[in-house]
Structure formats: C-alpha cells, structure tokens
Design a protein around this motif. Structure first.
Motif, PDB file in Angstrom:
ATOM      1  N   ARG A   1       0.833  -1.195   0.000  1.00  0.00           N
ATOM      2  CA  ARG A   1       0.000   0.000   0.000  1.00  0.00           C
ATOM      3  C   ARG A   1       0.878   1.259   0.000  1.00  0.00           C
ATOM      4  N   GLY A   2       0.271   2.385  -0.316  1.00  0.00           N
ATOM      5  CA  GLY A   2       1.007   3.627  -0.438  1.00  0.00           C
ATOM      6  C   GLY A   2       1.501   4.175   0.887  1.00  0.00           C
ATOM      7  N   ARG A   3       2.370   5.151   0.777  1.00  0.00           N
ATOM      8  CA  ARG A   3       3.027   5.737   1.946  1.00  0.00           C
ATOM      9  C   ARG A   3       2.038   6.259   2.976  1.00  0.00           C
ATOM     10  N   ARG A   4       0.994   6.953   2.530  1.00  0.00           N
ATOM     11  CA  ARG A   4       0.086   7.582   3.488  1.00  0.00           C
ATOM     12  C   ARG A   4      -0.656   6.554   4.334  1.00  0.00           C
ATOM     13  N   ARG A   5      -1.105   5.458   3.711  1.00  0.00           N
ATOM     14  CA  ARG A   5      -1.814   4.430   4.489  1.00  0.00           C
ATOM     15  C   ARG A   5      -0.868   3.782   5.492  1.00  0.00           C
TER      16      ARG A   5
ATOM     17  N   PHE B   1      -0.898  -4.149   5.193  1.00  0.00           N
ATOM     18  CA  PHE B   1      -0.092  -3.272   4.340  1.00  0.00           C
ATOM     19  C   PHE B   1      -0.032  -3.752   2.894  1.00  0.00           C
ATOM     20  N   LEU B   2      -0.753  -4.816   2.555  1.00  0.00           N
ATOM     21  CA  LEU B   2      -0.805  -5.317   1.187  1.00  0.00           C
ATOM     22  C   LEU B   2      -2.208  -5.125   0.608  1.00  0.00           C
ATOM     23  N   SER B   3      -2.254  -5.000  -0.731  1.00  0.00           N
ATOM     24  CA  SER B   3      -3.535  -4.849  -1.413  1.00  0.00           C
ATOM     25  C   SER B   3      -3.530  -5.671  -2.692  1.00  0.00           C
TER      26      SER B   3
ATOM     27  N   TRP C   1      -4.024  -2.863  -7.740  1.00  0.00           N
ATOM     28  CA  TRP C   1      -2.706  -2.324  -8.052  1.00  0.00           C
ATOM     29  C   TRP C   1      -2.565  -0.841  -7.755  1.00  0.00           C
ATOM     30  N   PHE C   2      -3.625  -0.044  -7.965  1.00  0.00           N
ATOM     31  CA  PHE C   2      -3.456   1.396  -7.781  1.00  0.00           C
ATOM     32  C   PHE C   2      -3.425   1.798  -6.315  1.00  0.00           C
ATOM     33  N   GLU C   3      -3.696   0.856  -5.398  1.00  0.00           N
ATOM     34  CA  GLU C   3      -3.545   1.185  -3.991  1.00  0.00           C
ATOM     35  C   GLU C   3      -2.072   1.198  -3.573  1.00  0.00           C
ATOM     36  N   ALA C   4      -1.168   0.922  -4.497  1.00  0.00           N
ATOM     37  CA  ALA C   4       0.247   1.171  -4.248  1.00  0.00           C
ATOM     38  C   ALA C   4       0.513   2.671  -4.150  1.00  0.00           C
ATOM     39  N   THR C   5      -0.430   3.473  -4.636  1.00  0.00           N
ATOM     40  CA  THR C   5      -0.318   4.928  -4.538  1.00  0.00           C
ATOM     41  C   THR C   5      -1.136   5.458  -3.369  1.00  0.00           C
ATOM     42  N   ALA C   6      -2.405   5.094  -3.312  1.00  0.00           N
ATOM     43  CA  ALA C   6      -3.273   5.576  -2.234  1.00  0.00           C
ATOM     44  C   ALA C   6      -4.448   4.629  -2.090  1.00  0.00           C
ATOM     45  N   ASN C   7      -4.971   4.519  -0.877  1.00  0.00           N
ATOM     46  CA  ASN C   7      -6.134   3.678  -0.638  1.00  0.00           C
ATOM     47  C   ASN C   7      -7.334   4.186  -1.410  1.00  0.00           C
ATOM     48  N   TYR C   8      -8.065   3.255  -1.991  1.00  0.00           N
ATOM     49  CA  TYR C   8      -9.243   3.643  -2.747  1.00  0.00           C
ATOM     50  C   TYR C   8     -10.446   3.785  -1.822  1.00  0.00           C
ATOM     51  N   SER C   9     -11.195   4.858  -2.022  1.00  0.00           N
ATOM     52  CA  SER C   9     -12.525   5.006  -1.446  1.00  0.00           C
ATOM     53  C   SER C   9     -13.315   5.852  -2.431  1.00  0.00           C
TER      54      SER C   9
END
Length: 298
Positions: A70-74, A100-102, A105-113
């Motif tokens: 997951r991305g830095r912020r999460r 810390f895993l998703s 793929w785009f949650e490597a940048t930020a968590n989706y909501s």
C-alpha cells in the motif's frame, strides 16, 4: 530485471532463467509473498518499447500475483496510530495480518474510497479486479491509452525534478554539518511536512491536538525517530546527501520504495546504492530485514 531477461530468452540468459524457475517454484509452494511497490509499477509503465514493457509486466504479475504494498500515506497512518496508542495507552483493535498489502494495483499509490481519486468505481469493477489482480495489473501496464501513459510519466518526471531541485538546495546549506545535526534537521522537516496529518491522526484517536504545542516537545522529537516509515526515510535521506554526485529521479523512487517497504518486509533485494545506505544505517538489524543486492543471494 534479471528475472524478466530469464523469461524473455532462456538461451541467452540461462542463469536468470534458472533463477526464475526457482522463484516461481517457491511461490507455488507458498514459501514467499513478493508484492510490488509503486516504484516497481512505475518503472515498468515508463518503458516505451511495448514488447519489452509487456515482457517485464508479465514477469512482475507472475511473481507478485498482482499484490502490492500500500502507499506511503496508508502505511504512515497505520504505524503512527499504533505508535500513539502505545504511547497514550489507548485501546485499539489490531489490524489484520497483511494490512499493508492490497490486491488492487493502484492502492500502491493511495487507498481507494469513493471519491478519493475524483471518481468512483462500481462494486462490480472492484470485485472483478480483486478476483484476478494479476490480470488487472497486466492490463494496466500493457493496454492503457498511450497518450495517458506518456502524460503520466511526463508529470511524474516534472514533479520529481522540482523535488530534486529543493533537495539539492537544502543539501548545499547543510553539507558541512555533522550527521547527527542533519538527522535532527531532517526529522524536523518531516514533522513540518506531516504536521496536519499527525494532528488529524491524534484527534482521530481522541487526543486534544490542534497545534504542535499540543503534541509536546518530547513527542515531536521522537515521532521521526520511532515511526518506521519516517525513521527509514530520515536515515536514508541524510546518507544519500553525502553521496558525491547529483541526486537523480531514480534516487527518489528508490528511497520512497525502501522507506515504505523495508520496515515491513522480511527480505529486500535492491540496488547496491540503497542497500549499502540501509546497511550503513543498520536498518536491516533495526527491523529484522535481510538486505540483498542480487537474487543470487536469496
């Protein structure tokens, strides 16, 4: 890169092909989980040769199965909450084992909501991506609109160039200062950069935090030292500044990946430069992580 060469041409790269077979066998035996970081995905996305990009993407999704860190912020949010709840004896349910895993793929940048990216995805689309995360990532890397891909790379490079310029300016100012002072200064900069997020995290946990004075001097000093993602970035950044060469865009991606992944992974295989910096900072010992520079060492 080495494993992709082994997948592409086992005759020309027999050693890399043998390594790939061993890794795939270990994955089938569930001996490893090999998630990708944002840096891994971006490095593949920026490849202009579509055949080479497809080969790299196929190797990546085969090994990672589409799982990402997951991305830095999460990761910062979760580890900061854990740190503060421990400091203030606040009750909090522990996160799941691999929080810390998703599989998206785009949650490597930020968590989706819903609305987090300026648009919403239907549950049907999300369920489809989760049902085959490797295919979803492969399609993104190989079948995206070419104009969008190029513009994304251009924007990322432009942003990186601005950041490099700021780092070089700061580097010139502190170049003659001792390491201990530069670490304190970088820690202070991290607190300034993340202050709003830190205050919001404290309020989320029920702390009456509205400004830096509410956090307290002791905690202001300890957060950049004790919260893993911040501590790792600080240790790597001040040592990167000591290198007798200009800082490049690749350095920013490598540092971001190391700072995010190193405290969470059992093994990190990376470029010699950052592995050596991490070893100098004794980060492997601090977080119980093996630091390797080649798949041969695994």
């Amino acid at each position: 890169m080495a494993l992709a060469r082994g997948a592409w041409d086992k005759v020309s790269y027999p050693q890399e092909h043998a390594q790939l077979v061993k890794v795939v066998t270990a994955l089938q035996q569930q001996r490893f989980i090999v998630p990708l970081s944002f840096a891994n995905i971006y490095e593949t996305s920026k490849i202009n040769d579509p055949v080479r990009r497809e080969n790299m993407a196929r190797t990546q999704v085969t090994i990672s199965r589409g799982r990402v860190f997951r991305g830095r912020r999460r990761i910062l949010g979760e580890t900061l909450e854990a740190y503060l709840t421990n400091k203030f004896a606040i009750k909090r349910a522990p996160p799941e084992e691999y929080w810390f895993l998703s599989d998206i793929w785009f949650e490597a940048t930020a968590n989706y909501s819903s609305g987090a990216f300026g648009f919403a995805l239907s549950d049907r689309v999300l369920d489809h991506m989760r049902s085959d995360p490797a295919r979803a990532l492969f399609d993104y890397l190989t079948a995206s609109d070419e104009h969008v891909r190029l513009e994304s790379v251009r924007r990322f490079s432009a942003g990186s160039a601005d950041l490099v310029a700021r780092i070089e300016a700061r580097r010139a100012i502190v170049a003659s200062e001792p390491l201990a002072l530069r670490k304190r200064a970088y820690g202070a900069q991290l607190m300034i950069d993340e202050l709003d997020f830190i205050l919001a995290t404290g309020r989320k946990l029920g702390l009456d935090w509205n400004g830096v004075r509410d956090i307290g001097a002791s905690l202001v000093r300890s957060i950049p030292v004790d919260v893993p993602i911040l501590a790792t970035e600080r240790e790597l950044a001040v040592r990167l500044e000591d290198q007798a060469r200009p800082i490049a865009e690749n350095d920013l991606r490598d540092m971001s990946a190391f700072a995010t992944v190193l405290p969470l992974a059992d093994i990190v295989i990376g470029e010699k430069t950052f592995v050596n910096l991490a070893r100098q900072a004794r980060l492997g010992k601090t977080y119980g992580t093996r630091l390797l520079t080649s798949i041969d060492e695994l």
